[in-house]
Design a protein around this motif. Structure first.
Motif, PDB file in Angstrom:
ATOM      1  N   UNK A  96     -19.891 -93.114  91.691  1.00  0.00           N
ATOM      2  CA  UNK A  96     -18.911 -93.868  92.468  1.00  0.00           C
ATOM      3  C   UNK A  96     -17.489 -93.668  91.940  1.00  0.00           C
ATOM      4  N   UNK A  97     -17.349 -93.037  90.769  1.00  0.00           N
ATOM      5  CA  UNK A  97     -16.021 -92.715  90.249  1.00  0.00           C
ATOM      6  C   UNK A  97     -15.841 -91.199  90.189  1.00  0.00           C
ATOM      7  N   UNK A  98     -16.316 -90.543  91.195  1.00  0.00           N
ATOM      8  CA  UNK A  98     -16.185 -89.078  91.284  1.00  0.00           C
ATOM      9  C   UNK A  98     -16.872 -88.406  90.104  1.00  0.00           C
ATOM     10  N   UNK A  99     -17.942 -88.990  89.631  1.00  0.00           N
ATOM     11  CA  UNK A  99     -18.784 -88.406  88.590  1.00  0.00           C
ATOM     12  C   UNK A  99     -18.070 -88.242  87.256  1.00  0.00           C
ATOM     13  N   UNK A 100     -17.091 -89.071  87.005  1.00  0.00           N
ATOM     14  CA  UNK A 100     -16.455 -89.058  85.696  1.00  0.00           C
ATOM     15  C   UNK A 100     -16.123 -90.492  85.330  1.00  0.00           C
ATOM     16  N   UNK A 101     -15.835 -90.714  84.060  1.00  0.00           N
ATOM     17  CA  UNK A 101     -15.696 -92.098  83.592  1.00  0.00           C
ATOM     18  C   UNK A 101     -14.263 -92.579  83.502  1.00  0.00           C
ATOM     19  N   UNK A 102     -13.308 -91.706  83.735  1.00  0.00           N
ATOM     20  CA  UNK A 102     -11.907 -92.122  83.687  1.00  0.00           C
ATOM     21  C   UNK A 102     -11.357 -92.258  82.280  1.00  0.00           C
ATOM     22  N   UNK A 103     -12.152 -91.929  81.286  1.00  0.00           N
ATOM     23  CA  UNK A 103     -11.699 -92.034  79.899  1.00  0.00           C
ATOM     24  C   UNK A 103     -11.185 -90.682  79.412  1.00  0.00           C
ATOM     25  N   UNK A 104     -10.222 -90.693  78.509  1.00  0.00           N
ATOM     26  CA  UNK A 104      -9.797 -89.396  77.941  1.00  0.00           C
ATOM     27  C   UNK A 104     -10.962 -88.682  77.258  1.00  0.00           C
ATOM     28  N   UNK A 105     -11.640 -89.398  76.370  1.00  0.00           N
ATOM     29  CA  UNK A 105     -12.821 -88.850  75.694  1.00  0.00           C
ATOM     30  C   UNK A 105     -13.960 -89.840  75.903  1.00  0.00           C
ATOM     31  N   UNK A 106     -15.084 -89.320  76.280  1.00  0.00           N
ATOM     32  CA  UNK A 106     -16.157 -90.186  76.763  1.00  0.00           C
ATOM     33  C   UNK A 106     -16.914 -90.869  75.638  1.00  0.00           C
ATOM     34  N   UNK A 107     -17.605 -91.940  76.026  1.00  0.00           N
ATOM     35  CA  UNK A 107     -18.406 -92.702  75.064  1.00  0.00           C
ATOM     36  C   UNK A 107     -19.865 -92.704  75.499  1.00  0.00           C
ATOM     37  N   UNK A 108     -20.694 -92.043  74.697  1.00  0.00           N
ATOM     38  CA  UNK A 108     -22.127 -92.143  74.882  1.00  0.00           C
ATOM     39  C   UNK A 108     -22.650 -93.069  73.812  1.00  0.00           C
ATOM     40  N   UNK A 109     -23.495 -92.545  72.942  1.00  0.00           N
ATOM     41  CA  UNK A 109     -23.872 -93.327  71.764  1.00  0.00           C
ATOM     42  C   UNK A 109     -22.652 -93.525  70.862  1.00  0.00           C
ATOM     43  N   UNK A 110     -21.779 -92.531  70.873  1.00  0.00           N
ATOM     44  CA  UNK A 110     -20.515 -92.593  70.151  1.00  0.00           C
ATOM     45  C   UNK A 110     -19.432 -91.965  71.039  1.00  0.00           C
ATOM     46  N   UNK A 111     -18.183 -92.102  70.604  1.00  0.00           N
ATOM     47  CA  UNK A 111     -17.112 -91.396  71.306  1.00  0.00           C
ATOM     48  C   UNK A 111     -17.201 -89.919  70.966  1.00  0.00           C
ATOM     49  N   UNK A 112     -17.114 -89.094  71.971  1.00  0.00           N
ATOM     50  CA  UNK A 112     -17.233 -87.646  71.778  1.00  0.00           C
ATOM     51  C   UNK A 112     -15.841 -87.009  71.748  1.00  0.00           C
ATOM     52  N   UNK A 113     -15.824 -85.708  71.589  1.00  0.00           N
ATOM     53  CA  UNK A 113     -14.548 -85.022  71.364  1.00  0.00           C
ATOM     54  C   UNK A 113     -13.836 -84.627  72.646  1.00  0.00           C
ATOM     55  N   UNK A 114     -14.540 -84.679  73.770  1.00  0.00           N
ATOM     56  CA  UNK A 114     -13.960 -84.139  74.996  1.00  0.00           C
ATOM     57  C   UNK A 114     -14.118 -85.100  76.168  1.00  0.00           C
ATOM     58  N   UNK A 115     -13.405 -84.783  77.199  1.00  0.00           N
ATOM     59  CA  UNK A 115     -13.423 -85.531  78.451  1.00  0.00           C
ATOM     60  C   UNK A 115     -14.695 -85.213  79.243  1.00  0.00           C
ATOM     61  N   UNK A 116     -15.223 -86.229  79.909  1.00  0.00           N
ATOM     62  CA  UNK A 116     -16.384 -85.998  80.796  1.00  0.00           C
ATOM     63  C   UNK A 116     -15.884 -85.415  82.104  1.00  0.00           C
ATOM     64  N   UNK A 117     -16.158 -84.151  82.364  1.00  0.00           N
ATOM     65  CA  UNK A 117     -15.673 -83.569  83.626  1.00  0.00           C
ATOM     66  C   UNK A 117     -16.454 -84.123  84.805  1.00  0.00           C
ATOM     67  N   UNK A 118     -15.846 -84.069  85.953  1.00  0.00           N
ATOM     68  CA  UNK A 118     -16.563 -84.421  87.174  1.00  0.00           C
ATOM     69  C   UNK A 118     -17.712 -83.430  87.395  1.00  0.00           C
ATOM     70  N   UNK A 119     -18.680 -83.825  88.190  1.00  0.00           N
ATOM     71  CA  UNK A 119     -19.851 -82.967  88.414  1.00  0.00           C
ATOM     72  C   UNK A 119     -19.854 -82.325  89.795  1.00  0.00           C
ATOM     73  N   UNK A 120     -18.703 -82.331  90.435  1.00  0.00           N
ATOM     74  CA  UNK A 120     -18.612 -81.662  91.733  1.00  0.00           C
ATOM     75  C   UNK A 120     -18.748 -80.149  91.588  1.00  0.00           C
ATOM     76  N   UNK A 121     -19.421 -79.545  92.522  1.00  0.00           N
ATOM     77  CA  UNK A 121     -19.381 -78.084  92.690  1.00  0.00           C
ATOM     78  C   UNK A 121     -19.878 -77.303  91.473  1.00  0.00           C
TER      79      UNK A 121
END
Lengths: 408, 134
Positions: A96-121
């Motif tokens: 619902x957010x274009x397959x990305x989280x809107x964060x500069x660097x994403x948070x899974x179990x921990x904050x990661x080093x890179x941005x979560x790219x959208x999953x389009x195409x």
């Protein structure tokens, strides 16, 4: 008749030839009339038609299989594929957010080093991940399951879950035509392939740019006229003096390769992201590549890129060139989300610090020195690469219902 | 898909750029297309597969060299305006004076040079063809 000219030992002798493409000539003032030249029209037309013909992935035996798409959807929303039981793929890639989280660097179990790219195409990608460490969509889907900072469940945990959960086991059987087997590694890879089948289906729809491009193609003056003037001016910059088109080329607006865009490589003080350089090294160590035993295509028909990819020092600090379709929905931008808005992106290239680029690096990137209006025009064009219609209707986890009916 | 752009009659003509006498070389038997690169030591015929090289897709070439015996051939691509080459390293298979190079990719539009770096006992020569890819 050949379009080639030829010579021997010609490095110096070629300098007298006319350069057909202007590599960088500064930004000329936009023409008052917004008609494009014949050469500009040719360049514009190469960014379509959209959508292109869809092809199945021969390395994935369930590519395009509806049962696998449904099973992949269930897996995408499945938090038990994380070591905490709380993180699913959708945590960082909410549809619902274009397959990305809107964060500069994403948070899974921990904050990661890179941005979560959208999953389009994704189905049109040549390489996957910001560093291209994966050469297939199914291999890319395994990476967060392996990385303990993201989901980290690993092959054993994932395989155990699918074998023991009735619905997931049923979903696997429907997708792959057999019960989950005892080989953890093979079962794990199959989960990546089901996820790939699901993600392949996420292709963006048509945009105002596509309408304009197709109007150009069929000589429809009224259709051309509907495209906003600011977007036309921005498009002229994009395919001309802005040099954007060298990397953002073709219907998906990416050449599928890697570039140093002049943003910081530092993850934090003293820690650098090697980008593509690290990606190729990871690729060569991975068991999950198109050259390995998990490729379902015995002929390795899509493996040329993996076979011939070349590691160079200049790969350091390069990151994958993203496609630009639906770009207005996928902020923040760049590999670590360092630019918040499209206006920031236009400003970045306008004021690029050329000293930051590798010495001896590509001459494509130059400080553009765009006026405020030109920057706004570029943004206006980029916004027309975004669908006007609502996003994909992805509101509920229907995938888990895949096996509520008795298995045939 | 992009195609090689014809750059007009002047660009379409094959030019002998070397100052010395070019090595005579007929189109290899059985070839129906291809282009010639004339050098001082060697002259090469080459042909791509597919015939129209697209942007961002792998392609291969076959080549035939006329001149003295050849020890080694390397094939590469180069964008002189951007000062970078390809992201892929092709594999060359040489069989006498003929060979193939597989795994080439020109990954962006613009002016590209296809370079055959030929070595033999008599010396080394760089045979270059160029075109604008759109």
């Amino acid at each position: 008749m050949t379009p080639w000219r030829s010579g021997a030992s010609v490095a110096a002798r070629l300098s007298g030839f006319a350069i057909v493409i202007c590599v960088f000539s500064g930004i000329a003032a936009p023409a008052p009339a917004l008609d494009f030249t014949a050469e500009e029209e040719r360049r514009i037309l190469r960014h379509g038609p959209w959508p292109p013909a869809l092809q199945l992935d021969p390395s994935n035996r369930v590519s395009g299989n509806p049962a696998a798409i449904a099973f992949g959807r269930a897996l995408f929303f499945e938090p038990r594929l994380s070591i905490s039981g709380a993180i699913s793929c959708a945590t960082c890639h909410p549809p619902e957010r274009a397959w990305t989280d809107g964060l500069p660097r994403s948070r899974g179990q921990q904050t990661v080093d890179r941005n979560a790219p959208s999953l389009f195409n994704l189905r049109f990608n040549r390489w996957f991940g910001w560093d291209g460490a994966q050469d297939s969509l199914w291999a890319q889907n395994l990476r967060p399951l392996l990385d303990r900072r993201e989901m980290g469940v690993g092959p054993g945990g994932a395989a155990r879950l699918v074998r023991t959960d009735r619905q997931l086991s049923c979903g696997y059987r429907r997708a792959f035509g057999e019960a989950p087997g005892a080989d953890d590694a093979r079962l794990f890879v199959d989960l990546g392939k089901a996820l790939a089948a699901f993600l392949e289906a996420q292709v963006t729809g048509r945009t105002p740019f596509d309408d304009f491009r197709d109007a150009l193609a069929r000589g429809d003056a009224a259709g051309r006229a509907r495209y906003p003037a600011a977007a036309k001016r921005g498009l002229r910059l994009f395919i001309g003096g802005g040099n954007c088109v060298f990397c953002h080329f073709g219907p998906a607006f990416t050449n599928g390769e890697f570039a140093d865009a002049g943003v910081s490589h530092f993850i934090e003080p003293g820690r650098v992201d090697p980008g593509r350089y690290g990606g190729i090294r990871k690729l060569r160590q991975s068991p999950y590549t198109l050259l390995g035993r998990f490729n379902d295509d015995a002929g390795r028909s899509t493996a040329a890129k993996t076979r011939y990819v070349h590691l160079r020092q200049s790969n350091f600090g390069e990151f994958r060139v993203p496609g630009l379709r639906n770009v207005a929905l996928t902020a923040p931008y760049m590999h670590a989300g360092s630019l918040e808005t499209l206006a920031d992106v236009a400003h970045h290239y306008s004021t690029l610090d050329e000293e930051r680029l590798h010495a001896g690096g590509e001459r494509i990137l130059r400080r553009l020195d765009l006026s405020v209006r030109e920057q706004a025009d570029l943004v206006a064009f980029l916004e027309t690469l975004t669908e006007k219609a609502p996003l994909h209707e992805f509101v509920e986890d229907t995938g888990n219902a895949v096996c509520r009916q008795p298995v045939q | 898909m992009a195609r090689w752009r014809l750059g007009g009659p002047a660009l379409a003509a094959a030019l002998v750029l070397a100052t010395g006498q070019a090595v005579a070389c007929d189109r290899p038997e059985g070839w129906t297309g291809g282009a010639r690169i004339a050098g001082e030591l060697w002259t090469s015929w080459w042909q791509s597969e597919p015939a129209a090289i697209p942007v961002g897709a792998h392609f291969s070439i076959r080549f035939h060299l006329c001149g003295p015996p050849v020890d080694r051939v390397k094939a590469r691509g180069w964008m002189p305006d951007h000062r970078h080459g390809m992201n892929y390293r092709p594999t060359v298979t040489l069989n006498g004076s003929s060979g193939t190079a597989e795994g080439l990719m020109f990954h962006m539009p613009g002016r590209w040079q296809l370079i055959l770096d030929v070595r033999g006992a008599v010396g080394r020569e760089k045979l270059t063809a160029e075109s604008v890819l759109e």
